[in-house]
Motif scaffolding. Structure first.
Motif, mmCIF file in Angstrom:
data_model
loop_
_atom_site.group_PDB
_atom_site.id
_atom_site.type_symbol
_atom_site.label_atom_id
_atom_site.label_comp_id
_atom_site.label_asym_id
_atom_site.label_seq_id
_atom_site.Cartn_x
_atom_site.Cartn_y
_atom_site.Cartn_z
ATOM 1 N N LEU A 126 0.826 -1.206 0.000
ATOM 2 C CA LEU A 126 0.000 0.000 0.000
ATOM 3 C C LEU A 126 0.866 1.263 0.000
ATOM 4 O O LEU A 126 0.547 2.254 -0.673
ATOM 5 N N ALA A 127 1.957 1.230 0.748
ATOM 6 C CA ALA A 127 2.885 2.367 0.757
ATOM 7 C C ALA A 127 3.492 2.571 -0.624
ATOM 8 O O ALA A 127 3.657 3.709 -1.094
ATOM 9 N N ALA A 128 3.817 1.463 -1.295
ATOM 10 C CA ALA A 128 4.399 1.554 -2.632
ATOM 11 C C ALA A 128 3.411 2.126 -3.634
ATOM 12 O O ALA A 128 3.771 2.950 -4.488
ATOM 13 N N LEU A 129 2.148 1.692 -3.547
ATOM 14 C CA LEU A 129 1.128 2.237 -4.442
ATOM 15 C C LEU A 129 0.997 3.748 -4.267
ATOM 16 O O LEU A 129 0.927 4.503 -5.245
ATOM 17 N N THR A 130 0.954 4.189 -3.012
ATOM 18 C CA THR A 130 0.801 5.614 -2.733
ATOM 19 C C THR A 130 1.996 6.404 -3.261
ATOM 20 O O THR A 130 1.843 7.484 -3.854
#
Length: 244
Positions: free
Chosen positions: A190-194
């Motif tokens: 999720l951090a990578a997507l953001t």
């Protein structure tokens, strides 16, 4: 269709402002951008600098000195780093990575949190903790008017997503492994997507299929909806910043 090379240094801001940095990171599937043993920073092809402060210092303002270093604050250390980087390389873009807060202070009986502790933690993440990062970011924007300084609201965005059905059914100890809290693969996905969507200014590719053996099924099986949620949060955050 995109290409990236990454180098980084471990530590906290007071260590990072002890310049020059050294390249300590390595990834099996990502090229490094800098060999600090043999090449000066100025000769590396850096385009973006990403930085994050500690996640346990938000009980005082970004301009307040560290308790163990009366001559340094998060802002002063970051100013030193950004100034040095600008002296070395032109046209750099700077990114403030908003992490998520230490969870330990919210736990009465250890990890994982109870439902009420988890709610209180997320209220803080989306409230005072986020406000600290906005103040930090805005101060940097003011200090570097000729540079692009952009905040990536990772912690807040993840917190809001995890409060929304069906993601609010995911057990906290499958998301984080301790009270620090260090994330498990789902959190870092999720951090990578953001981060990806902030960097490139576009949605993550719809054709991507998250690895279900690592990523919580509530996330992996709703990938497009997750991307849309994060994208909408980023647009709302950017609109709010533009208005301010």
């Amino acid at each position: 269709g995109k290409h990236i090379a990454v180098s980084g240094q471990y530590g906290f801001l007071p260590q990072h402002d002890n310049l020059p940095p050294i390249a300590q990171w390595g990834f099996d599937e990502v090229n490094g951008v800098w060999d600090s043993d043999n090449v000066p920073f100025s000769a590396a092809e850096f385009h973006n600098i990403l930085i994050t402060p500690g996640n346990f210092i938000q009980d005082q303002s970004p301009s307040s000195a560290y308790w163990d270093d009366p001559n340094t604050s998060p802002l002063s250390a970051t100013n030193t780093i950004f100034n040095w980087c600008n002296e070395q390389t032109e046209n750099l873009d700077f990114y403030v990575y908003e992490n998520w807060p230490d969870m330990g202070g919210y736990l009465g009986s250890g990890f994982p949190p109870t439902a009420s502790e988890w709610q209180a933690y997320n209220t803080y993440t989306q409230g005072d903790f986020h406000d600290w990062f906005v103040e930090y970011h805005d101060s940097l924007v003011e200090a570097f008017p000729n540079s692009c300084v952009k905040m990536i609201p990772v912690g807040t965005t993840i917190s809001k997503l995890l409060a929304t059905a069906p993601y609010n059914t995911i057990a906290v100890d499958t998301l984080y492994e301790d009270d620090a809290p260090h994330g498990r693969p789902t959190i870092y996905f999720l951090a990578a997507l953001t981060t990806y969507m902030t960097y490139y200014g576009e949605k993550a590719p719809s054709r991507y299929a998250p690895p279900t053996e690592f990523i919580a099924p509530e996330i992996a099986n709703n990938y497009i909806a997750v991307v849309d949620f994060i994208w909408d949060e980023l647009q709302a955050f950017n609109d709010a910043n533009d208005e301010s």
